[in-house]
Design a protein around this motif. Sequence first.
Motif, PDB file in Angstrom:
ATOM      1  N   GLN A   1       0.822  -1.254  -0.169  1.00 27.87           N
ATOM      2  CA  GLN A   1       0.093  -0.012  -0.182  1.00 27.87           C
ATOM      3  C   GLN A   1       1.001   1.345  -0.051  1.00 27.87           C
ATOM      4  OE1 GLN A   1      -3.273  -0.550   0.011  1.00 27.87           O
ATOM      5  NE2 GLN A   1      -4.089   1.452   0.280  1.00 27.87           N
ATOM      6  N   VAL A   2       0.547   2.192  -0.812  1.00 25.28           N
ATOM      7  CA  VAL A   2       1.482   3.295  -1.026  1.00 25.28           C
ATOM      8  C   VAL A   2       0.345   4.580  -0.793  1.00 25.28           C
ATOM      9  CG1 VAL A   2       2.675   4.855  -2.550  1.00 25.28           C
ATOM     10  CG2 VAL A   2       3.105   2.369  -2.766  1.00 25.28           C
ATOM     11  N   GLN A   3       0.836   5.299  -0.009  1.00 25.94           N
ATOM     12  CA  GLN A   3       0.127   6.642   0.463  1.00 25.94           C
ATOM     13  C   GLN A   3       1.006   7.932  -0.010  1.00 25.94           C
ATOM     14  OE1 GLN A   3       1.068   4.718   3.457  1.00 25.94           O
ATOM     15  NE2 GLN A   3      -0.954   3.460   2.809  1.00 25.94           N
ATOM     16  N   VAL A   4       0.140   8.731  -0.929  1.00 29.28           N
ATOM     17  CA  VAL A   4       0.719  10.006  -1.394  1.00 29.28           C
ATOM     18  C   VAL A   4       0.005  11.150  -0.805  1.00 29.28           C
ATOM     19  CG1 VAL A   4       1.371  11.209  -3.424  1.00 29.28           C
ATOM     20  CG2 VAL A   4       1.451   8.777  -3.677  1.00 29.28           C
ATOM     21  N   VAL A   5       0.802  12.119  -0.253  1.00 23.20           N
ATOM     22  CA  VAL A   5      -0.144  13.194   0.585  1.00 23.20           C
ATOM     23  C   VAL A   5       0.656  14.574   0.323  1.00 23.20           C
ATOM     24  CG1 VAL A   5      -0.808  14.107   2.555  1.00 23.20           C
ATOM     25  CG2 VAL A   5      -0.654  11.553   2.450  1.00 23.20           C
ATOM     26  N   GLU A   6      -0.322  15.531  -0.425  1.00 24.36           N
ATOM     27  CA  GLU A   6       0.026  16.592  -0.679  1.00 24.36           C
ATOM     28  C   GLU A   6      -0.217  17.420   0.325  1.00 24.36           C
ATOM     29  OE1 GLU A   6      -1.635  15.516  -4.879  1.00 24.36           O
ATOM     30  OE2 GLU A   6      -2.452  15.357  -2.847  1.00 24.36           O
ATOM     31  N   SER A   7       0.663  18.620   0.475  1.00 26.28           N
ATOM     32  CA  SER A   7       0.067  19.831   1.386  1.00 26.28           C
ATOM     33  C   SER A   7       0.761  21.166   0.872  1.00 26.28           C
ATOM     34  CB  SER A   7       0.860  19.581   3.001  1.00 26.28           C
ATOM     35  OG  SER A   7       2.159  19.366   2.634  1.00 26.28           O
ATOM     36  N   GLY A   8       0.173  22.251   1.560  1.00 26.18           N
ATOM     37  CA  GLY A   8       0.698  23.373   1.175  1.00 26.18           C
ATOM     38  C   GLY A   8      -0.285  24.469   0.225  1.00 26.18           C
ATOM     39  N   GLY A   9      -1.343  23.869   0.003  1.00 23.69           N
ATOM     40  CA  GLY A   9      -2.103  24.559  -0.684  1.00 23.69           C
ATOM     41  C   GLY A   9      -2.888  25.698   0.088  1.00 23.69           C
TER      42      GLY A   9
END
Length: 116
Positions: A1-9
Amino acid sequence: QVQVVESGGGLVQAGGSLRLTCTASGRTFTTYFMGWSRQAPGKEREDVAGINLSDDTTYNDDVKGRFTVSRDSAKNTVYLQMNSLKPEDTAVYYCKFVTYGATTYWGQGTQVTVSS
């Protein structure tokens, strides 16, 4: 399982800056390309910027000279520095990691809103 998380918007005035961060975690994989795409309301998703393991970068013509993509492979993290933002940059921004096996992992997206 791979989690990809963005932030900074977030919300910023025209001419301002934001820095987006995206990190992949979970199952180990080897990435050869990391990139950012965006989708504005009523429009198709478009590529914004990308970087490979040789640090070769590509940019959408609309963001050249204003956006900078960079990476920290040791942290499985890709960044997008966005300067001189324009209202037309308003969109949901998605990051992606592409493996040597041609599997693409996408983040859930982060909203960027630029007010005039």
